[in-house]
Design an enzyme around this catalytic site. Structure first.
Site, PDB file in Angstrom:
ATOM      1  N   TRP A 182       0.893  -1.419  -0.275  1.00  0.00           N
ATOM      2  CA  TRP A 182      -0.473   0.064  -0.094  1.00  0.00           C
ATOM      3  C   TRP A 182       0.706   1.063   0.245  1.00  0.00           C
ATOM      4  O   TRP A 182       2.154   1.512   0.989  1.00  0.00           O
ATOM      5  CB  TRP A 182      -1.006   0.076   1.071  1.00  0.00           C
ATOM      6  CG  TRP A 182      -1.460   1.306   0.993  1.00  0.00           C
ATOM      7  CD1 TRP A 182      -2.962   1.566   0.706  1.00  0.00           C
ATOM      8  CD2 TRP A 182      -1.499   2.646   1.837  1.00  0.00           C
ATOM      9  NE1 TRP A 182      -3.244   2.867   0.890  1.00  0.00           N
ATOM     10  CE2 TRP A 182      -2.630   3.406   1.693  1.00  0.00           C
ATOM     11  CE3 TRP A 182       0.054   2.840   3.054  1.00  0.00           C
ATOM     12  CZ2 TRP A 182      -1.958   4.980   1.989  1.00  0.00           C
ATOM     13  CZ3 TRP A 182      -0.192   4.329   3.440  1.00  0.00           C
ATOM     14  CH2 TRP A 182      -1.563   5.189   2.886  1.00  0.00           C
ATOM     15  N   GLU A 221      -3.421  -2.897  -2.734  1.00  0.00           N
ATOM     16  CA  GLU A 221      -4.033  -2.138  -1.959  1.00  0.00           C
ATOM     17  C   GLU A 221      -4.224  -0.889  -2.418  1.00  0.00           C
ATOM     18  O   GLU A 221      -3.567  -0.298  -2.541  1.00  0.00           O
ATOM     19  CB  GLU A 221      -3.754  -2.433  -0.684  1.00  0.00           C
ATOM     20  CG  GLU A 221      -5.119  -2.001   0.313  1.00  0.00           C
ATOM     21  CD  GLU A 221      -4.200  -2.154   2.052  1.00  0.00           C
ATOM     22  OE1 GLU A 221      -5.352  -1.333   2.613  1.00  0.00           O
ATOM     23  OE2 GLU A 221      -4.128  -2.283   2.544  1.00  0.00           O
ATOM     24  N   LYS A 223      -7.193   2.408  -2.391  1.00  0.00           N
ATOM     25  CA  LYS A 223      -7.504   3.400  -1.402  1.00  0.00           C
ATOM     26  C   LYS A 223      -8.182   4.740  -1.995  1.00  0.00           C
ATOM     27  O   LYS A 223      -8.349   5.238  -3.105  1.00  0.00           O
ATOM     28  CB  LYS A 223      -6.444   3.842  -0.368  1.00  0.00           C
ATOM     29  CG  LYS A 223      -7.080   4.359   0.498  1.00  0.00           C
ATOM     30  CD  LYS A 223      -6.630   4.793   1.617  1.00  0.00           C
ATOM     31  CE  LYS A 223      -6.774   5.886   3.267  1.00  0.00           C
ATOM     32  NZ  LYS A 223      -5.964   5.591   3.924  1.00  0.00           N
ATOM     33  N   ASP A 254      -9.484  -2.570   1.280  1.00  0.00           N
ATOM     34  CA  ASP A 254      -9.830  -2.871   2.678  1.00  0.00           C
ATOM     35  C   ASP A 254     -11.228  -1.757   2.770  1.00  0.00           C
ATOM     36  O   ASP A 254     -11.448  -1.161   2.032  1.00  0.00           O
ATOM     37  CB  ASP A 254      -8.690  -1.370   3.293  1.00  0.00           C
ATOM     38  CG  ASP A 254      -8.861  -0.759   4.738  1.00  0.00           C
ATOM     39  OD1 ASP A 254      -9.439  -1.030   4.327  1.00  0.00           O
ATOM     40  OD2 ASP A 254      -7.724  -1.244   5.064  1.00  0.00           O
ATOM     41  N   HIS A 257     -11.250   1.637   2.473  1.00  0.00           N
ATOM     42  CA  HIS A 257     -11.094   2.159   1.130  1.00  0.00           C
ATOM     43  C   HIS A 257     -11.510   2.644   1.054  1.00  0.00           C
ATOM     44  O   HIS A 257     -11.785   2.657  -0.898  1.00  0.00           O
ATOM     45  CB  HIS A 257      -9.805   1.687   1.549  1.00  0.00           C
ATOM     46  CG  HIS A 257      -8.433   2.186   2.417  1.00  0.00           C
ATOM     47  ND1 HIS A 257      -7.430   1.359   1.261  1.00  0.00           N
ATOM     48  CD2 HIS A 257      -8.590   1.977   3.421  1.00  0.00           C
ATOM     49  CE1 HIS A 257      -6.409   1.739   2.968  1.00  0.00           C
ATOM     50  NE2 HIS A 257      -7.356   1.677   3.556  1.00  0.00           N
ATOM     51  N   HIS A 281      -9.566  -6.800   4.166  1.00  0.00           N
ATOM     52  CA  HIS A 281      -8.807  -6.174   5.672  1.00  0.00           C
ATOM     53  C   HIS A 281      -9.795  -5.931   6.546  1.00  0.00           C
ATOM     54  O   HIS A 281     -10.011  -4.522   5.399  1.00  0.00           O
ATOM     55  CB  HIS A 281      -7.802  -5.053   5.118  1.00  0.00           C
ATOM     56  CG  HIS A 281      -6.579  -4.977   5.341  1.00  0.00           C
ATOM     57  ND1 HIS A 281      -5.715  -4.120   4.863  1.00  0.00           N
ATOM     58  CD2 HIS A 281      -6.012  -6.197   4.992  1.00  0.00           C
ATOM     59  CE1 HIS A 281      -4.227  -4.709   4.685  1.00  0.00           C
ATOM     60  NE2 HIS A 281      -3.903  -5.688   5.036  1.00  0.00           N
ATOM     61  N   ASP A 289     -12.004   7.088   6.048  1.00  0.00           N
ATOM     62  CA  ASP A 289     -11.023   6.171   6.405  1.00  0.00           C
ATOM     63  C   ASP A 289     -10.653   6.270   7.579  1.00  0.00           C
ATOM     64  O   ASP A 289      -9.124   6.704   7.429  1.00  0.00           O
ATOM     65  CB  ASP A 289     -10.233   5.933   5.120  1.00  0.00           C
ATOM     66  CG  ASP A 289      -9.182   4.801   5.518  1.00  0.00           C
ATOM     67  OD1 ASP A 289      -9.824   3.749   6.512  1.00  0.00           O
ATOM     68  OD2 ASP A 289      -8.284   4.644   5.392  1.00  0.00           O
ATOM     69  N   ASP A 291     -10.100   4.150  10.022  1.00  0.00           N
ATOM     70  CA  ASP A 291      -9.534   2.629  11.066  1.00  0.00           C
ATOM     71  C   ASP A 291     -10.321   2.349  12.258  1.00  0.00           C
ATOM     72  O   ASP A 291      -9.333   2.390  12.604  1.00  0.00           O
ATOM     73  CB  ASP A 291      -7.746   3.169  10.696  1.00  0.00           C
ATOM     74  CG  ASP A 291      -7.443   2.293   9.283  1.00  0.00           C
ATOM     75  OD1 ASP A 291      -7.172   1.664   8.689  1.00  0.00           O
ATOM     76  OD2 ASP A 291      -6.984   3.950   9.248  1.00  0.00           O
ATOM     77  N   ASP A 321      -6.865  -4.562   9.615  1.00  0.00           N
ATOM     78  CA  ASP A 321      -6.210  -3.120   9.771  1.00  0.00           C
ATOM     79  C   ASP A 321      -7.022  -2.158   9.995  1.00  0.00           C
ATOM     80  O   ASP A 321      -8.113  -2.340  10.255  1.00  0.00           O
ATOM     81  CB  ASP A 321      -6.148  -3.053   8.308  1.00  0.00           C
ATOM     82  CG  ASP A 321      -5.350  -2.102   8.031  1.00  0.00           C
ATOM     83  OD1 ASP A 321      -4.611  -1.167   9.423  1.00  0.00           O
ATOM     84  OD2 ASP A 321      -5.044  -1.500   6.978  1.00  0.00           O
TER      85      ASP A 321
END
Length: 413
Positions: A182, A221, A223, A254, A257, A281, A289, A291, A321
């Site tokens: 990433w 990955e 985003k 993810d 993302h 993820h 985003d 997390d 993640d």
């Protein structure tokens, strides 16, 4: 009648074997990310590392791991509180270099010898990530797609070094190592040249990924946007979907993302028509985003329901993640891991064959009725039985063990 026996009968009435679902749910590996323990700080020795690329853990809850020994100590505690098979996921900045500054493009597998020994003792496998952020060579916002040939070359060398490390880990531990790329590359506002960076990124990845390495499974990955890359992200979903398909590497999705109105679950039945596996993820965005710690919510359940309905749970490489520095970090781990395992079990208990038959036969009222009945089946009793069989705390009992660890270990940091 014991609660599990009652639940088992309820699921059996719908043709579901709860015992088989528990066994299967326990066998799905979940890769635990090391960076929740220390707020994505890493332990790199450097003179001028910089923050970059939309990585930010917020909060100052006491007890952050200060070195790799403490990260492993925390992971040991976490593993004692969560059921099932697990892996551990490292970033390159978690190298242990014996007090010496080692450039990221000169990292070797020997710098992760302690991690390999720990994983071997725990009988788990390791996954790995190049760290393309928090470095002076990333301060422009561009790494592998940089127009500066020297910067681009540095990060290419880093990617190549990390592939070799991943291969070394895989061979040392007797399995495969998922090696996920990433990058933070992008621009804050009004990008004019969207073509050049993506062309350079293709060329950079082609150089990094040249030739297979034993045990190294490469993934890429995407985003939607990040801090300082709100207008333009070089590694978009469309870019990596195309790149992974043409280069035969694994695509990483993810859950944080994408745009809030996009369904990650809906993407799976398209991607897995064309690719063998997908790296997933589990994360939880809140407004963006951000997390957040994964919860057992509709988004998470729907992802695994979709995999279950397509008989594709084994085709998903499941990893975590998220990073939250505002709460007890052991608690963050356990909540996220248990929520992910719950979603896997929940999907395995769905009477999907029955409701799919109703759908094919045009019995849509029956389909909806059965989906509604499924929501109130005694899932909690099956989950408790899973934890009992895995010899980990059942229900809320893990919370007091987290509190004991906080008093005896975390409070002294």
């Amino acid at each position: 009648m014991p609660l599990f026996d009652h639940a088992k009968e309820a699921y059996a009435d719908l043709g579901i074997d709860a015992d088989a679902a528990i066994t299967k749910a326990l066998s799905v590996p979940i890769s635990i990310h090391c960076w929740q323990a220390d707020d994505v700080s890493g332990f790199e020795l450097h003179d001028e590392a910089t923050d970059s690329g939309g990585i930010m853990a917020t909060g100052n809850y006491p007890g952050r791991a200060r070195n790799a020994v403490e990260v492993r100590q925390d992971l040991d505690r976490v593993l004692s509180l969560v059921p099932g098979v697990h892996r551990a996921n490292l970033h390159a900045t978690y190298a242990e270099t014996d007090g010496k500054a080692v450039s990221r493009d000169e990292l070797e597998v020997k710098h992760f010898a302690n991690w390999i020994d720990w994983a071997n003792a725990k009988r788990i496998k390791l996954d790995f990530n190049p760290t393309y952020f928090a470095h002076p060579q990333a301060s422009s916002g561009f790494t592998l797609s940089s127009a500066d040939a020297e910067i681009r070359s540095f990060w290419i060398r880093h990617g190549i070094a990390c592939r070799n490390i991943a291969s070394g880990m895989a061979q040392a531990l007797g399995g495969e190592c998922i090696h996920n790329h990433w990058i933070p590359d992008g621009a804050k506002d009004a990008t004019v040249d969207r073509w050049g960076p993506r062309k350079r990124l293709i060329e950079a990845y082609d150089e990094i990924l040249r030739g297979p390495l034993p045990g190294c499974v490469d993934a890429v990955e995407s985003k939607l946007f990040g801090l300082a890359s709100e207008d333009y992200v070089v590694g978009s979903f469309e870019f990596y979907l195309s790149y992974s398909q043409t280069r035969k590497v694994v695509l990483c999705l993810d859950m944080g993302h994408f745009h809030p109105t996009e369904s990650v679950a809906d993407k799976l039945s398209s991607i897995l028509q064309f690719q063998d596996r997908v790296l997933l993820h589990t994360s939880r965005p809140m407004r963006w985003d951000s997390d957040h710690v994964v919860l057992y919510n509709d988004d998470l359940r729907n992802v695994f329901l979709e995999l279950g309905r397509g008989k594709a749970i084994d085709r998903a490489i499941v990893a975590l993640d998220f990073f939250d520095a505002s709460i007890n970090r052991i608690g963050a781990y356990v909540i996220g891991i248990r929520s992910t395992r719950k979603a896997i079990l929940h999907a395995l208990l769905e009477p999907s064959m029955m409701v799919q038959t109703f759908e094919r036969e045009g019995k849509n009222a029956q389909k909806l009725a059965m989906l509604e009945e499924f929501k109130t089946l005694p899932f909690g009793a099956v989950w408790d039985e899973l934890c009992e069989r895995a010899n980990v705390p059942v229900g809320k009992n893990w919370i007091c063990e987290m509190e004991v660890y906080e008093r005896s270990v975390l409070s002294s940091r």
